[in-house]
Design a protein around this motif. Structure first.
Motif, PDB file in Angstrom:
ATOM      1  N   ILE A 120      34.723 -39.451 -34.707  1.00  0.00           N
ATOM      2  CA  ILE A 120      34.705 -37.986 -34.832  1.00  0.00           C
ATOM      3  C   ILE A 120      36.103 -37.427 -34.608  1.00  0.00           C
ATOM      4  O   ILE A 120      36.561 -36.543 -35.332  1.00  0.00           O
ATOM      5  CB  ILE A 120      33.708 -37.368 -33.838  1.00  0.00           C
ATOM      6  N   ALA A 121      36.785 -37.950 -33.602  1.00  0.00           N
ATOM      7  CA  ALA A 121      38.143 -37.482 -33.311  1.00  0.00           C
ATOM      8  C   ALA A 121      39.078 -37.753 -34.480  1.00  0.00           C
ATOM      9  O   ALA A 121      39.898 -36.902 -34.853  1.00  0.00           O
ATOM     10  CB  ALA A 121      38.669 -38.176 -32.051  1.00  0.00           C
ATOM     11  N   THR A 168      41.774 -35.389 -30.370  1.00  0.00           N
ATOM     12  CA  THR A 168      41.788 -36.522 -29.453  1.00  0.00           C
ATOM     13  C   THR A 168      40.370 -36.900 -29.019  1.00  0.00           C
ATOM     14  O   THR A 168      39.462 -36.066 -29.022  1.00  0.00           O
ATOM     15  CB  THR A 168      42.611 -36.196 -28.198  1.00  0.00           C
ATOM     16  N   GLU A 169      40.233 -38.161 -28.641  1.00  0.00           N
ATOM     17  CA  GLU A 169      38.934 -38.615 -28.157  1.00  0.00           C
ATOM     18  C   GLU A 169      38.474 -37.842 -26.924  1.00  0.00           C
ATOM     19  O   GLU A 169      37.303 -37.453 -26.846  1.00  0.00           O
ATOM     20  CB  GLU A 169      38.980 -40.111 -27.858  1.00  0.00           C
ATOM     21  N   VAL A 222      36.925 -34.521 -28.005  1.00  0.00           N
ATOM     22  CA  VAL A 222      35.590 -34.676 -28.593  1.00  0.00           C
ATOM     23  C   VAL A 222      34.570 -35.037 -27.522  1.00  0.00           C
ATOM     24  O   VAL A 222      33.465 -34.476 -27.485  1.00  0.00           O
ATOM     25  CB  VAL A 222      35.604 -35.742 -29.703  1.00  0.00           C
ATOM     26  N   ALA A 223      34.935 -35.967 -26.651  1.00  0.00           N
ATOM     27  CA  ALA A 223      34.018 -36.383 -25.587  1.00  0.00           C
ATOM     28  C   ALA A 223      33.639 -35.196 -24.703  1.00  0.00           C
ATOM     29  O   ALA A 223      32.473 -35.031 -24.326  1.00  0.00           O
ATOM     30  CB  ALA A 223      34.656 -37.487 -24.751  1.00  0.00           C
ATOM     31  N   GLN A 224      34.626 -34.360 -24.412  1.00  0.00           N
ATOM     32  CA  GLN A 224      34.379 -33.187 -23.576  1.00  0.00           C
ATOM     33  C   GLN A 224      33.428 -32.210 -24.268  1.00  0.00           C
ATOM     34  O   GLN A 224      32.527 -31.646 -23.649  1.00  0.00           O
ATOM     35  CB  GLN A 224      35.704 -32.499 -23.243  1.00  0.00           C
TER      36      GLN A 224
END
Length: 414
Positions: free
Chosen positions: A146-147, A153-154, A157-159
């Protein structure tokens, strides 16, 4: 042995990628929390990675993963709540015996998938969060994928995904398919997410590439799944038709070096006729809403074997109907392009100039790009060059910048 273990691990990951959305959806129906459901699905994946190299890949690996994840979900429910209360809520099937290898009624899976996509696209979430969560849960994409697709950044996206799950839990969003008055608004949110994912792949807003086909494929797959789950919703079929038609042209939108190829210059012999046929089939079930009208416009382009054969008057009329449904300066700009082809650049320039004061288009690179094209066709080369240069300064996509600067450079002698 190492080769076998490695090949088994690849098989596990491949199956999980295909089945993850169904597993998460099935587990979410039990735990009523998509965040916990995803964790339990991941636990099932870990269990498969540990066991399958020793025992071999089961005959029905998807059913094995589903059963394992559901078993863990039931254990969790039993630990957190009283056994009797949760048995009544979840159903008589969750007794002391292990869960069945797969649901007795395959339709239950589809119902769960529908609940999952409506939950992931809930309006309580910001648009970016809805997109990230949908790609993660329904599309099976990793945070890294997705990032990479959205050039971020990963951790970002994770956040977004973590916050989205927390927001759903905090808001007490029910894991259900909405009905009644709420359904239309919620469905619009789902369709918007799929549409935005496709558009980002079809014409990237930033970065070195104009097109990111993988994102288009993910969006089209989601749209087809949704159409299968909601066969009586005309706008769902309208969206599918639109994406099928648009996807049919992706391979011709860029040249050998990734440079943009304008619609007039695309090799229509290379348009994907299978996707066009699928688009036509979807149009038979479409309605008269915004996505259906956009699909009709895309269908007009697909019908034209040569650029010169395009029915621009019909396209302009369809855009006029679209503006009535959803007033938008962007749609009005698209209508102006169609008018320029049907009636000439002078008539279209009047429409474009009327949009100059629109706040929504102030930083929209296609406004000066379209205006530059109209001015060039009218022989006003110096003004056209200035518009192309301005358009190049507004876009963040490197390929579009290069094309616009080339168009401006060609007018230097004017």
């Amino acid at each position: 042995m190492a080769v076998t273990a490695a090949s088994t691990a690849q098989a596990v990951e491949a199956v999980f990628r295909i089945e993850s959305a169904r597993i998460i959806a099935g587990v979410a129906r039990i735990v009523r929390d998509v965040g916990i459901a995803e964790e339990l699905a991941q636990d099932a994946l870990v269990a498969a990675l540990e066991q399958w190299p020793r025992t071999g890949v089961p005959d029905r690996p998807g059913a094995w993963l589903m059963a394992t994840a559901k078993h863990r979900a039931i254990d969790l429910v039993r630990r957190k709540e009283t056994y009797a209360r949760k048995l009544a809520e979840v159903g008589r099937s969750l007794e002391d015996a292990p869960p069945p290898a797969e649901p007795a009624d395959p339709q239950d899976i589809d119902d769960d998938l529908l609940r999952l996509i409506f939950t992931a696209c809930h309006p309580v979430l910001a648009t970016e969060a809805r997109i990230a969560l949908t790609l993660r849960l329904m599309g099976g994409l990793t945070t890294q994928e997705i990032a990479r697709a959205y050039l971020t950044t990963e951790p970002t996206v994770a956040q977004r995904i973590v916050r989205a799950k927390r927001a759903l839990a905090k808001a007490g969003v029910p894991f259900e398919v909405p009905y009644g008055a709420d359904r239309e608004e919620r469905l619009a949110s789902v369709l918007e997410v799929i549409y935005l994912v496709f558009n980002e792949g079809y014409s990237a807003t930033a970065g070195a590439d104009l097109v990111r086909p993988a994102l288009c494929e993910d969006a089209l797959r989601l749209a087809r799944v949704l159409a299968g789950l909601m066969p009586k919703e005309p706008e769902v079929h309208g969206l599918v038709a639109l994406l099928e038609f648009q996807a049919s042209r992706i391979a011709t939108r860029t040249g050998p070096d990734g440079e943009p190829v304008l619609l007039a210059d695309q090799n229509r012999a290379k348009w994907n006729r299978m996707l066009i046929r699928r688009g036509v089939q979807a149009m038979h079930r479409a309605g008269t809403g915004p996505y259906s009208l956009q699909a009709a416009i895309a269908g007009c382009h697909a019908d034209a074997l040569r650029y010169e054969d395009t029915d621009w008057r019909t396209i302009a009329a369809l855009y006029a109907r679209l503006v009535e449904l959803i007033p938008s300066p962007v749609i009005e700009l698209n209508r102006a392009v169609a008018v320029s082809m049907a009636e000439g650049p002078r008539a279209a320039l009047v429409l474009v100039d009327a949009l100059a004061a629109e706040p929504a288009l102030r930083a929209y690179h296609l406004l000066p790009s379209v205006r530059g094209d109209l001015l060039e066709r009218l022989g006003r080369r110096a003004e056209a060059r200035a518009e192309f240069e301005r358009a190049a300064s507004l876009t963040r996509n490197a390929r579009e910048q290069a094309l616009l600067r080339q168009r401006a450079a060609r007018l230097l002698d004017g």
